[in-house]
Scaffold this active site. Structure first.
Site, mmCIF file in Angstrom:
data_model
loop_
_atom_site.group_PDB
_atom_site.id
_atom_site.type_symbol
_atom_site.label_atom_id
_atom_site.label_comp_id
_atom_site.label_asym_id
_atom_site.label_seq_id
_atom_site.Cartn_x
_atom_site.Cartn_y
_atom_site.Cartn_z
ATOM 1 C CG ASP A 108 6.517 19.381 -5.480
ATOM 2 O OD1 ASP A 108 6.287 20.253 -6.443
ATOM 3 O OD2 ASP A 108 6.588 18.255 -5.835
ATOM 4 C CG HIS A 132 2.926 18.298 -7.901
ATOM 5 N ND1 HIS A 132 2.026 17.492 -8.383
ATOM 6 C CD2 HIS A 132 3.859 18.096 -7.024
ATOM 7 C CE1 HIS A 132 2.580 16.370 -7.691
ATOM 8 N NE2 HIS A 132 3.416 16.670 -6.647
#
Lengths: 493, 478
Positions: A108, A132
């Protein structure tokens, strides 16, 4: 970059939060056709990157890996993973311009820098995939308008994604198309094809949105999945030590207990987990869970509110900018707890003993799962999304605790989850101070049934059973679990 | 004094009596062999003696305090299980072909080192065993990377290193090549000479000289050897009708390999492989343990990622031309010890056979009407109909293998890959199965058959490929 969610009008916020459709099998009849013959370039070759790539190639798709120049020159693990399995590997400059689909499977925290490096190289009309949505929703990354943006998120670790595929099955998967970036209307078909390529279509697919995925994912990981498991484990261990239970036994009970208990959760939901207890223990666990829910509900609501308003991500990103000062400090503190430092004793604890002697954890998990689910649904997230991000993932995280305690859990999960977990843990422990004073070893450390005659009130038992079975997380859970019954049981210690 | 004295021994599973009134006596230095067909109670007896199962009647073990051997009983299971470093068994059988930098299991050397420490054993003795069993080469490998024969050897090395006063070995020869068997027999003879009492559970014919006492079991009772059911020939039934029709070939070229090589880092597992298999040919594939047979087969069954880096054409399509592994698998019926090892533990017998329609490990899809008919026909043909709803793992090993053999033929595929299909089967079952292979082969199916022993092969084989250290040493008509 502005928080994308906060730029939307309320009706559009609710609209995107509310996307959750459980897809039927025949929606995947076209297989991988939408990606057949297209050049697919995966960025990153860790556990998700490698295993998804192996599956996609075995499904007949054209896969190569783009890695940073330094990773290639220094022959880092990502480079070895890809080349040892005979994938084509190149730099961003070499491969991205050829790609019809770029799959971003980096951690991320690297998304902003990866996307900034990759986007200018992408050809007109190509597709970018995420697993994500944090970068899009919270960081507000703007993607070039000709590029299609999709998400395919297998809800399991990478090794599991591969193992289930070669068995002829798959893992539950969430797919989405970013409404701001679907210029040609092809995003949904490509996301479905990608999902088929990883085998996900066989185990239940949820059509979601970037917003719903991010807001539910953050909530789940901070509260029930990581935060509460950490708090519950530490408090349980400390209580046993305080009451004179053998430290080795206590350490083992806590390390493996949550895995054994949540294995029952995986197969039969909260109902299945509660049914492993004797009737008197079940009634006790139910009452304790109700009490816990009352105490912790404001904390769960605060986490959900901070996630929705963007406060959580803003504060966390300030810490990123500050060299992760808080994260690293809290991580070190977790490594110093008595539970972490006490090795599991060389004692045999049977499967049922984990339930009978650790009824407190059953109550913690029931309370946490239901609270997380209820709070998400109240905030506009659909029950299906809320289920995946609460009950479904709990056994997967519990599995990491069984491996190497909380340190391992916090190592495996994303930095985002870890940061949220510490926030929750710090607030939750003092909140439960008075409650923990009432807890004795019958709830944690010794067999709850010991010295009791086992009698219960019929009417009370009927009512409690009904309340457990008819909770909304159980109703949606029964439907979703049916689609993944064939998933191999996660092993027990 | 007798080392082991058994009188009126019974073992019950629930209401079922699996061992009836057994009595016998074993002395130090004796070699005993327990025989009997699959399901007759051989393994149960071994487990009862080693204390892993509850029994009634007398079971007395008197260790000799003067013996140099440790006063222990060791039962070596036919089924070898290992865990990864985190104590986890969540493996899948293709895993050893995928390369991932993080290592999850320990190495063979590390495993042996731990074992030696635990039991305070001498390293000199280990050296001897490693040399005799030719086991040095695999010491640095990860546990999940070694072949089934090499796993068997690891069990044997451990057992013979420990040398307990009473040693029970269930299926000692499973997966061992010819040379390893002879070497093992030498070691077993040495063991009894040193005063050990040996109990082998095996229907094999090539036993060590020390194996001079025999017990034959039938349905849990001791019977005189010549009366044993397992020696009788099974009456051949007519083949299910769906197996009579020839497979639908899409190409006459089933396998074409050109200069194929597989390597991990600098170590070559296969090299210089040039091999053509045409439709209807029936190949025998041989080679010592660790010679690369399983790796070669994994390239054919689409389980090996390095297939993409080689010149391999399967069923007329070059690997990497956009075919999926499921397009390839649907043309192949596969059985191998590894497949069995990692097979879905929750599947019933019926589901195990049916999963052959979908090439999955466990059944996740519903059967069509015609498939249900085929399944039923095949279950009856293999004498598995009565146990169709039992979990596969609860059957005796031989029967489990038979069910997985059924899985390979249920869709009447173009190519049968039979990798040591009779491993774990007794002689009668082996003959029966090979007879079955001969009968099926008449419909023109292409076969690759791996088997170590000339005496235990089907008659229909037409060609032979032999591997040694990853290279072809024989490639000829048979």
């Amino acid at each position: 970059m502005a928080n994308y969610f906060n730029t939307l009008p309320l009706r559009e916020q609710l609209n995107q939060l509310g996307v959750a459709e459980f897809m039927s099998n025949d929606e995947f009849a076209d297989g991988v056709d939408a990606l057949k013959g297209k050049k697919i370039v995966i960025v990153g070759c860790g556990a998700q990157g490698l295993n998804q790539g192996l599956n996609l190639r075995d499904s007949g798709l054209d896969i190569s890996y783009a890695l940073r120049k330094e990773a290639i020159e220094q022959k880092r693990d990502s480079w070895k993973n890809a080349t040892d399995n005979n994938f084509k590997v190149g730099t961003y400059d070499e491969l991205i311009p050829t790609a019809d689909l770029v799959i971003n499977l980096t951690p991320d925290k690297q998304h902003t820098s990866v996307i900034n490096a990759v986007m200018p190289l992408m050809k007109q009309g190509a597709t970018l995939s995420y697993s994500h949505g944090f970068n899009i929703v919270e960081e507000g990354m703007q993607i070039r308008k000709d590029i299609t943006v999709i998400m395919v998120a297998p809800k399991c670790p990478g090794s599991e994604v591969r193992a289930e595929y070669v068995r002829g099955f798959g893992v539950p998967t969430l797919i989405a198309v970013h409404p701001e970036n679907d210029p040609e209307g092809k995003g949904f078909d490509q996301a479905k094809a990608y999902c088929v390529g990883t085998g996900g279509h066989r185990a239940g697919v949820l059509n979601s949105s970037f917003v719903a995925e991010v807001k539910s994912d953050l909530m789940g990981e901070q509260t029930i999945l990581c935060g509460l498991l950490q708090t519950g484990s530490i408090l349980s261990f400390d209580k046993m030590i305080e009451k004179g239970i053998d430290a080795g036994y206590a350490s083992k009970l806590v390390q493996y207990g949550v895995e054994v208990v949540t294995e029952a959760l995986k197969h039969g939901g909260v109902t299945g987990m509660m049914d492993r207890l004797s009737n008197p223990a079940k009634i006790k666990a139910y009452k304790v869970a109700e009490e816990l829910k009352q105490i912790m509900r404001p904390l769960f609501q605060k986490h959900q509110d901070d996630i929705m308003s963007g406060t959580f991500s803003r504060v966390m990103m300030e810490d990123w900018a500050n060299g992760d000062a808080n994260l690293l400090k809290w991580r070190a503190e977790t490594g110093e707890t008595a539970f972490e430092k006490t090795p599991a004793g060389d004692v045999k604890i049977g499967d049922q003993e984990y339930f009978d002697n650790y009824t407190l954890m059953v109550a913690f998990i029931k309370a946490g799962v239901e609270l997380a689910f209820e709070t998400m649904v109240e905030a506009g997230i659909q029950p299906e999304s809320a289920y995946y991000e609460s009950l479904h993932e709990t056994p997967l995280i519990a599995n990491t605790i069984a491996r190497k305690k909380l340190f391992e859990m916090n190592r495996v999960i994303s930095d985002t989850a870890e940061y949220g977990c510490y926030l929750f843990d710090q607030a939750c422990k003092p909140l439960l101070g008075d409650f923990m004073k009432t807890v004795d070893t019958d709830l944690v450390g010794k067999n709850y049934n010991e010295g009791k005659d086992g009698s219960v009130d019929n009417q009370e038992l009927v009512e409690i059973n009904e309340a457990i079975r008819n909770h909304p997380v159980e109703i949606v859970g029964r439907k979703l679990r049916k689609a993944m019954t064939a998933m191999k049981a996660i092993k027990t210690a | 004094m007798a080392l082991l004295n058994i009188e009126n021994l019974f073992v019950h599973y629930g209401l079922k009596t699996v061992l009836h009134n057994l009595s016998f006596t074993i002395n130090a230095g004796e070699g005993w062999v327990i025989r009997g067909e699959s399901g007759s109670g051989k393994t149960t007896l071994g487990k009862a003696i080693s204390g892993q199962l509850r029994s009634t009647g007398q079971l007395k073990i008197d260790f000799n305090p003067q013996s140099p051997l440790p006063a222990e009983v060791l039962f070596v299971e036919s089924w070898y299980r290992f865990t990864n470093l985190e104590g986890d068994r969540n493996f899948y059988y293709q895993q050893r072909y995928n390369h991932y930098q993080r290592k999850d299991t320990s190495t063979v050397a590390h495993e042996l080192e731990q074992y030696g420490k635990e039991h305070s054993l001498s390293n000199a003795r280990l050296e001897e065993l490693l040399t005799t069993l030719n086991y040095h080469e695999v010491l640095d490998e990860q546990l999940f990377e070694i072949s089934s024969g090499e796993h068997k050897k690891l069990q044997l090395v451990k057992a013979l290193w420990l040398q307990p006063q009473l040693l029970i070995i269930d299926q000692p020869y499973t997966g061992l090549d010819v040379r390893s068997r002879a070497n093992l027999n030498t070691l077993l003879n040495q063991y009894t000479t040193a005063g050990g009492a040996l109990l082998l559970i095996s229907n094999d014919m090539e036993l060590p000289e020390c194996g001079t006492h025999f017990i034959t079991l039938e349905a849990g009772r001791i019977v005189p050897a010549d009366k044993a059911l397992y020696l009788k020939e099974q009456i051949a039934k007519p083949l299910p009708t769906f197996l009579l029709s020839p497979p639908q070939y899409t190409s006459q070229d089933i396998i074409s390999m050109h200069d194929v090589a597989v390597r991990y880092d600098e170590k070559y597992v296969l090299s210089d492989i040039h091999w053509q298999v045409k439709a209807g040919e029936r190949w025998l594939l041989q080679g010592p343990n660790g010679s690369g047979k399983s790796t070669l087969l994994s390239l054919i069954t689409a389980d090996h990622p390095q297939a993409y880096a080689n010149h391999i054409t399967l069923f007329g399509v070059k690997r990497g031309d956009g075919e999926s592994i499921w397009d390839i698998k649907k043309r192949i019926g596969l059985i191998s010890p590894e497949l069995h090892w990692y097979f879905d533990a929750n599947a019933t017998v019926s589901q195990s056979l049916a999963s052959g329609f979908f090439d999955s490990n466990g059944q996740y899809q519903k059967l069509r009407y015609a498939q249900k008919q085929q399944l039923e026909e095949l279950l009856k043909f293999l004498n598995l109909f009565d146990v169709r709803n039992e979990l596969l793992t609860t059957l005796p090993l031989g029967k489990q293998r038979l069910a997985l053999l059924g899985r390979t033929i249920i869709k009447n595929p173009q190519l049968l890959v039979l990798d040591e299909p009779c491993q774990g089967l007794d002689h009668q079952q082996t003959r029966y199965f090979n007879h079955l292979v001969d009968t099926i082969s008449k419909n023109g199916v292409t076969i690759i058959y791996v088997g170590h022993f000339e005496s235990q092969l089907p008659a229909c084989l037409t060609h032979k490929l032999v591997l040694a250290q990853g290279k072809m040493v024989v490639n000829e008509s048979y």
